[in-house]
Design a protein around this motif. Structure first.
Motif, PDB file in Angstrom:
ATOM      1  N   THR A   1       0.810  -1.217   0.000  1.00 37.50           N
ATOM      2  CA  THR A   1       0.000   0.000   0.000  1.00 37.50           C
ATOM      3  C   THR A   1       0.846   1.271   0.000  1.00 37.50           C
ATOM      4  O   THR A   1       0.389   2.317  -0.473  1.00 37.50           O
ATOM      5  CB  THR A   1      -0.930   0.014   1.224  1.00 37.50           C
ATOM      6  OG1 THR A   1      -0.147  -0.139   2.424  1.00 37.50           O
ATOM      7  CG2 THR A   1      -1.946  -1.110   1.141  1.00 37.50           C
TER       8      THR A   1
ATOM      9  N   ALA B   1      -6.787  -3.727  -9.593  1.00 36.38           N
ATOM     10  CA  ALA B   1      -7.434  -2.418  -9.607  1.00 36.38           C
ATOM     11  C   ALA B   1      -8.658  -2.357  -8.700  1.00 36.38           C
ATOM     12  O   ALA B   1      -8.820  -1.407  -7.915  1.00 36.38           O
ATOM     13  CB  ALA B   1      -7.817  -2.058 -11.044  1.00 36.38           C
ATOM     14  N   SER B   2      -9.534  -3.369  -8.788  1.00 35.07           N
ATOM     15  CA  SER B   2     -10.756  -3.344  -7.971  1.00 35.07           C
ATOM     16  C   SER B   2     -10.426  -3.382  -6.477  1.00 35.07           C
ATOM     17  O   SER B   2     -11.044  -2.670  -5.670  1.00 35.07           O
ATOM     18  CB  SER B   2     -11.656  -4.526  -8.341  1.00 35.07           C
ATOM     19  OG  SER B   2     -10.953  -5.756  -8.180  1.00 35.07           O
TER      20      SER B   2
ATOM     21  N   PRO C   1       1.617   0.080  -4.985  1.00 34.76           N
ATOM     22  CA  PRO C   1       0.173  -0.068  -5.225  1.00 34.76           C
ATOM     23  C   PRO C   1      -0.131  -0.645  -6.602  1.00 34.76           C
ATOM     24  O   PRO C   1      -1.221  -1.197  -6.813  1.00 34.76           O
ATOM     25  CB  PRO C   1      -0.356   1.368  -5.094  1.00 34.76           C
ATOM     26  CG  PRO C   1       0.824   2.234  -5.385  1.00 34.76           C
ATOM     27  CD  PRO C   1       2.014   1.494  -4.858  1.00 34.76           C
ATOM     28  N   GLU C   2       0.832  -0.539  -7.545  1.00 34.69           N
ATOM     29  CA  GLU C   2       0.590  -1.079  -8.882  1.00 34.69           C
ATOM     30  C   GLU C   2       0.490  -2.596  -8.888  1.00 34.69           C
ATOM     31  O   GLU C   2      -0.006  -3.185  -9.848  1.00 34.69           O
ATOM     32  CB  GLU C   2       1.692  -0.615  -9.844  1.00 34.69           C
ATOM     33  CG  GLU C   2       3.062  -1.246  -9.608  1.00 34.69           C
ATOM     34  CD  GLU C   2       3.837  -0.581  -8.483  1.00 34.69           C
ATOM     35  OE1 GLU C   2       4.963  -1.016  -8.185  1.00 34.69           O
ATOM     36  OE2 GLU C   2       3.305   0.403  -7.902  1.00 34.69           O
TER      37      GLU C   2
ATOM     38  N   ALA D   1      -8.094   1.887  -1.093  1.00 40.52           N
ATOM     39  CA  ALA D   1      -7.888   3.334  -1.086  1.00 40.52           C
ATOM     40  C   ALA D   1      -9.084   4.057  -0.483  1.00 40.52           C
ATOM     41  O   ALA D   1      -8.933   5.045   0.263  1.00 40.52           O
ATOM     42  CB  ALA D   1      -7.631   3.818  -2.501  1.00 40.52           C
ATOM     43  N   ALA D   2     -10.291   3.581  -0.781  1.00 42.94           N
ATOM     44  CA  ALA D   2     -11.484   4.206  -0.213  1.00 42.94           C
ATOM     45  C   ALA D   2     -11.541   4.013   1.298  1.00 42.94           C
ATOM     46  O   ALA D   2     -11.975   4.916   2.030  1.00 42.94           O
ATOM     47  CB  ALA D   2     -12.730   3.614  -0.867  1.00 42.94           C
TER      48      ALA D   2
ATOM     49  N   LEU E   1      -7.561  -2.406  -5.181  1.00 47.49           N
ATOM     50  CA  LEU E   1      -6.861  -1.156  -4.849  1.00 47.49           C
ATOM     51  C   LEU E   1      -7.856  -0.040  -4.567  1.00 47.49           C
ATOM     52  O   LEU E   1      -7.675   0.743  -3.621  1.00 47.49           O
ATOM     53  CB  LEU E   1      -5.932  -0.779  -5.995  1.00 47.49           C
ATOM     54  CG  LEU E   1      -5.151   0.537  -5.832  1.00 47.49           C
ATOM     55  CD1 LEU E   1      -4.258   0.478  -4.603  1.00 47.49           C
ATOM     56  CD2 LEU E   1      -4.350   0.827  -7.081  1.00 47.49           C
ATOM     57  N   PHE E   2      -8.919   0.076  -5.396  1.00 47.88           N
ATOM     58  CA  PHE E   2      -9.925   1.107  -5.169  1.00 47.88           C
ATOM     59  C   PHE E   2     -10.619   0.917  -3.814  1.00 47.88           C
ATOM     60  O   PHE E   2     -10.890   1.893  -3.103  1.00 47.88           O
ATOM     61  CB  PHE E   2     -10.961   1.096  -6.292  1.00 47.88           C
ATOM     62  CG  PHE E   2     -10.395   1.492  -7.630  1.00 47.88           C
ATOM     63  CD1 PHE E   2      -9.329   2.391  -7.717  1.00 47.88           C
ATOM     64  CD2 PHE E   2     -10.920   0.961  -8.809  1.00 47.88           C
ATOM     65  CE1 PHE E   2      -8.811   2.752  -8.943  1.00 47.88           C
ATOM     66  CE2 PHE E   2     -10.400   1.326 -10.037  1.00 47.88           C
ATOM     67  CZ  PHE E   2      -9.336   2.216 -10.110  1.00 47.88           C
ATOM     68  N   SER E   3     -10.874  -0.345  -3.472  1.00 50.00           N
ATOM     69  CA  SER E   3     -11.537  -0.629  -2.194  1.00 50.00           C
ATOM     70  C   SER E   3     -10.635  -0.252  -1.021  1.00 50.00           C
ATOM     71  O   SER E   3     -11.077   0.365  -0.041  1.00 50.00           O
ATOM     72  CB  SER E   3     -11.911  -2.111  -2.133  1.00 50.00           C
ATOM     73  OG  SER E   3     -12.467  -2.436  -0.885  1.00 50.00           O
TER      74      SER E   3
ATOM     75  N   GLU F   1      -8.899   6.404   2.929  1.00 53.07           N
ATOM     76  CA  GLU F   1      -9.001   7.842   2.648  1.00 53.07           C
ATOM     77  C   GLU F   1      -9.188   8.685   3.904  1.00 53.07           C
ATOM     78  O   GLU F   1      -8.524   9.731   4.061  1.00 53.07           O
ATOM     79  CB  GLU F   1     -10.135   8.094   1.655  1.00 53.07           C
ATOM     80  CG  GLU F   1     -10.249   9.551   1.227  1.00 53.07           C
ATOM     81  CD  GLU F   1     -11.342   9.765   0.210  1.00 53.07           C
ATOM     82  OE1 GLU F   1     -11.534  10.913  -0.233  1.00 53.07           O
ATOM     83  OE2 GLU F   1     -12.017   8.769  -0.144  1.00 53.07           O
TER      84      GLU F   1
END
Length: 519
Positions: free
Chosen positions: A328, A337-338, A332-333, A344-345, A340-342, A348
């Motif tokens: 993290t 993607a799915s 992060p790459e 990151a949210a 990572l978005f979860s 936040e």
């Protein structure tokens, strides 16, 4: 019948030094009163010390010295005082101190004329009998200690297998081992450690299987220990291990007699300490800490699968928080993607970096785990579960930590309990923090450096000269069958070669289904 208790005379003046008292021991032939006085001076200000002088049926003078809280008074009265004071029990044809001395000897008594040696017997609970006119003194084993009955193992629970566990009485523990190994080759050697506690320590090995040089090395290390007292076997463990500053345990400890008996049959040594139910087993290798007694009480396929599960969760316990921090923070790459978005949210609203977030949760979890142990058992489990749920949920709602971090830390904490050895689980919990620091500083490179340093340290370690990673490093194919896997008994024909001496064969013949006996 007379009272056995008499309050010792108070000594208000300056207490004499031990060396002065020892040097003033009465000479042979001194009268009874002077000999008793020597013991009164040594046990001055000891309210439980009892001194009693009395006259026997034939006019012979006797004196008793013992500790009132330890000696069995009923046994003392029945087996010793009554025969001495009853006229009908006296041998009419023999008189004098020598005749009394001969008839008072029993099989388990100790006879000595050395005052210091006799004093040690008294402190261990013996009843001392002094006969007027006889230089030698008799110590009777009339001690009676309250002891815990044999119960079930608390820390090494199994579904199938023995329910017995060691107790604090060292002789009882030896008896449990003798019941399992009925061989004259089972040797039990005793030593006393501790200037003040004089704790009895037993070194047990199986002759013909255990290497003689290993036995000599254990005795040599124990003989070098000079300490005021030994109250638990961990005192000895720190003194005799090869690398005392390593966080990894180099001596196995167990509360189960069957585990200790299995170690003896492999050529290892068991050390029992009086006053503790925990036995020490040496030497030990790293794979042993992933083995449970139950592995040998069920089918080999199930045992092998469970060992793989333990190994997997050992890595989870050690590396999961560090891996999450590295991904993290620096990579992060590498996260889909799915996902990572979860993540990151969820992160936040959290104001802290992942490393600090992980440290907060790990320390809180360690505190809850320790609290659950110290809190009374009736409420301990409820408090630990409630505390974890409430604190975790409140921390997520407050935005202090993210929900993925709570999941990672919870999984890590549970994984540390899957390792059968508590000492190794504690080690994994400790070294988890420096690896987290490396991951938070350098990402996956830091994680790789941490793993490399741990492996390098494990390769260097040894236990009584046995490589810590054996039989993996150095590789011994014959011993591999009982490390990551648990082969069927018919295939484990030899004992671990790293422990015992040649020949290592323990299984001579195998009865097959067709009735033939083959090697």
């Amino acid at each position: 019948m007379f009272s056995l208790f008499r309050k010792p005379k108070a000594n208000i003046g300056k207490a004499p030094k031990a060396a002065e008292i020892a040097a003033s021991a009465p000479e042979p032939g001194k009268e009874l009163g002077q000999r008793v006085q020597w013991f009164e001076e040594r046990l001055d200000n000891c309210v439980d010390a009892v001194f009693r002088t009395f006259t026997g049926a034939g006019g012979q003078q006797y004196a008793l010295v013992f500790l009132g809280g330890i000696a069995d008074l009923e046994l003392l009265q029945e087996d010793l005082i009554n025969p001495l004071t009853r006229e009908d029990s006296r041998d009419k044809g023999a008189t004098g101190p020598e005749a009394d001395f001969s008839r008072l000897l029993i099989t388990s008594c100790n006879v000595s004329g050395d005052y210091e040696e006799v004093m040690q017997y008294v402190l261990e609970g013996a009843v001392l009998l002094i006969i007027d006119g006889e230089d030698r003194m008799i110590c009777y084993p009339y001690a009676r200690f309250e002891k815990r009955s044999i119960g079930e193992a608390q820390n090494e629970v199994v579904i199938r297998g023995s329910r017995e566990a060691f107790v604090e009485e060292v002789r009882t523990n030896v008896t449990m081992l003798r019941r399992r190994i009925k061989s004259p080759g089972l040797k039990v050697q005793s030593t006393y450690i501790g200037r003040h506690t004089r704790t009895e320590v037993l070194v047990i090995h199986l002759e013909g299987i255990c290497r003689p040089e290993l036995v000599e090395e254990v005795h040599h290390r124990l003989s070098k220990i000079e300490i005021d007292g030994v109250l638990e076997s961990s005192y000895l463990e720190e003194f005799i291990e090869d690398h005392p500053y390593s966080p990894f345990p180099q001596i196995q400890n167990t509360e189960r007699p069957d585990t200790a008996a299995a170690a003896l049959l492999e050529g290892r040594i068991v050390i029992l300490t009086d006053g503790t139910p925990i036995a020490l087993i040496a030497p030990v290798t790293f794979p042993v800490f992933f083995q449970s007694p139950e592995d040998y009480y069920q089918r080999s396929y199930a045992s092998t699968w469970i060992r793989w599960i333990r190994l997997l969760f050992m890595f989870v316990s050690l590396l999961a928080p560090s891996f999450y921090i590295a991904l993290t923070t620096y990579h992060p790459e590498m996260i889909p993607a799915s996902l990572l978005f979860s993540v990151a949210a969820a992160r936040e609203p959290v104001p802290f970096p992942a490393l600090f977030e992980a440290f907060i949760m790990e320390i809180v979890f360690e505190g809850l785990r320790e609290a659950s142990i110290r809190i009374p058992s009736a409420i301990g489990q409820a408090v630990s579960i409630l505390g974890t749920l409430v604190i975790g949920e409140a921390a997520v709602r407050a935005g202090i930590v993210s929900s993925p971090m709570v999941i990672i830390v919870s999984l890590t904490g549970i994984s540390s309990f899957i390792v059968p050895s508590y000492s190794l689980g504690l080690t994994l919990r400790l070294i988890r923090f420096p690896i987290m620091l490396l991951s938070g500083s350098f990402g996956l490179l830091g994680l790789s450096i941490g793993i490399y340093l741990v492996l390098l340290h494990l390769v260097v370690l040894s236990s009584f000269g046995v490589p810590y990673l054996a039989p993996i490093a150095p590789l011994k194919w014959k011993d591999i069958k009982d490390t990551l896997t648990r082969a069927p008994w018919r295939l484990m024909k030899t004992r671990p070669s790293v422990y015992g001496m040649e020949p290592t064969r323990r299984l001579k013949t195998i009865l097959h289904n067709d009735g033939d006996d083959r090697d």
